[in-house]
Design a protein around this motif. Sequence first.
Motif, short mmCIF file in Angstrom:
data_model
loop_
_atom_site.label_atom_id
_atom_site.label_comp_id
_atom_site.label_asym_id
_atom_site.label_seq_id
_atom_site.Cartn_x
_atom_site.Cartn_y
_atom_site.Cartn_z
N GLY A 109 0.80 -1.03 -0.07
CA GLY A 109 0.12 -0.07 -0.04
C GLY A 109 0.72 1.21 0.05
N ALA A 110 1.78 1.26 0.85
CA ALA A 110 2.85 2.62 0.91
C ALA A 110 3.45 2.72 -0.42
CB ALA A 110 3.81 2.42 2.14
N PHE A 111 3.94 1.46 -1.06
CA PHE A 111 4.78 1.73 -2.06
C PHE A 111 3.73 2.08 -3.33
CE2 PHE A 111 8.35 -0.60 -0.15
CZ PHE A 111 9.39 0.29 -0.37
N SER A 112 2.69 1.83 -3.44
CA SER A 112 1.52 2.11 -4.21
C SER A 112 1.15 3.79 -3.97
CB SER A 112 0.41 1.26 -4.34
OG SER A 112 0.54 -0.09 -4.61
N VAL A 113 1.05 4.04 -3.05
CA VAL A 113 0.75 5.77 -2.65
C VAL A 113 2.05 6.38 -3.19
CG1 VAL A 113 0.45 7.22 -0.85
CG2 VAL A 113 -0.75 5.41 -0.91
N TYR A 114 3.06 5.87 -2.97
CA TYR A 114 4.52 6.66 -3.06
C TYR A 114 4.52 6.79 -4.55
CZ TYR A 114 5.22 5.90 1.57
OH TYR A 114 5.23 6.10 3.00
N THR A 115 4.25 5.60 -5.34
CA THR A 115 4.27 5.75 -6.63
C THR A 115 3.41 6.61 -7.31
OG1 THR A 115 5.23 3.28 -7.01
CG2 THR A 115 4.15 4.10 -8.94
N ALA A 116 2.21 6.52 -6.83
CA ALA A 116 0.98 7.40 -7.44
C ALA A 116 1.64 8.83 -7.14
CB ALA A 116 -0.25 7.23 -6.53
N ILE A 117 2.41 9.03 -5.98
CA ILE A 117 2.68 10.49 -5.83
C ILE A 117 3.75 10.84 -6.92
CG2 ILE A 117 3.88 11.87 -4.14
CD1 ILE A 117 2.64 10.69 -2.15
N GLY A 118 4.64 10.03 -7.07
CA GLY A 118 5.73 10.14 -8.10
C GLY A 118 5.08 10.51 -9.52
N ILE A 119 4.01 9.64 -9.99
CA ILE A 119 3.55 9.55 -11.16
C ILE A 119 2.67 11.08 -11.20
CG2 ILE A 119 1.68 8.93 -12.71
CD1 ILE A 119 2.54 6.06 -11.85
N PHE A 120 2.05 11.57 -10.23
CA PHE A 120 1.25 12.75 -10.15
C PHE A 120 2.27 13.89 -10.22
CE2 PHE A 120 -0.60 16.20 -7.99
CZ PHE A 120 -1.82 16.60 -8.79
#
Length: 188
Positions: A109-120
Amino acid sequence: MRTFLRHIAGFTFGLTMFGIVIPNGLIELAAWDHSITHLSLIDSETLRIIISLPVFLIGISFAIWSNVFLVRIGEGGPAEAFNIAISPKTKKLVTTGPYRYSRNPMMFGAFSVYTAIGIFLNSLFCLIAILIFLFPATIFLKRSEEKRLLRDFGDEYREYRKRVSMYFPVKRKRDHNKSDSHNVLLRK
């Protein structure tokens, strides 16, 4: 009352680190990235939102879902490192809910959130930093969390570890007889 306070301390620590400190670090890294490289991975902000929003929501869902299952089923909390428990450690091995998909659904979950932040944020440096951070996180989990789970739950955890991937919710297929015979050959 003491157990309740330890749960609050564990969740406060986790939320502070994983929900505030690391995301703010990614925002700072993205700003630095843009000032140096001026690189745009995805020009369209709408497209970045379309890609990052579902990844973010999946990540948040796994993080919350896994915490609920640790408390309700495992009768403990997630905040333990190097044998120092901030929240009470789990009393039962949790293999249901999000744990049937990932042995570390909070990290997924954390890595997914961080990946989403990086993409955004449209930041290559953020995405690279997240990938790089995955390696020490894996070493930490293997040396700390998995050792404790093996010590506390033994064969039950060994069998669970064979069936469920460490992070990503993918079904693992293993022929136990084949892997056992392979291990026998390696020992010879």
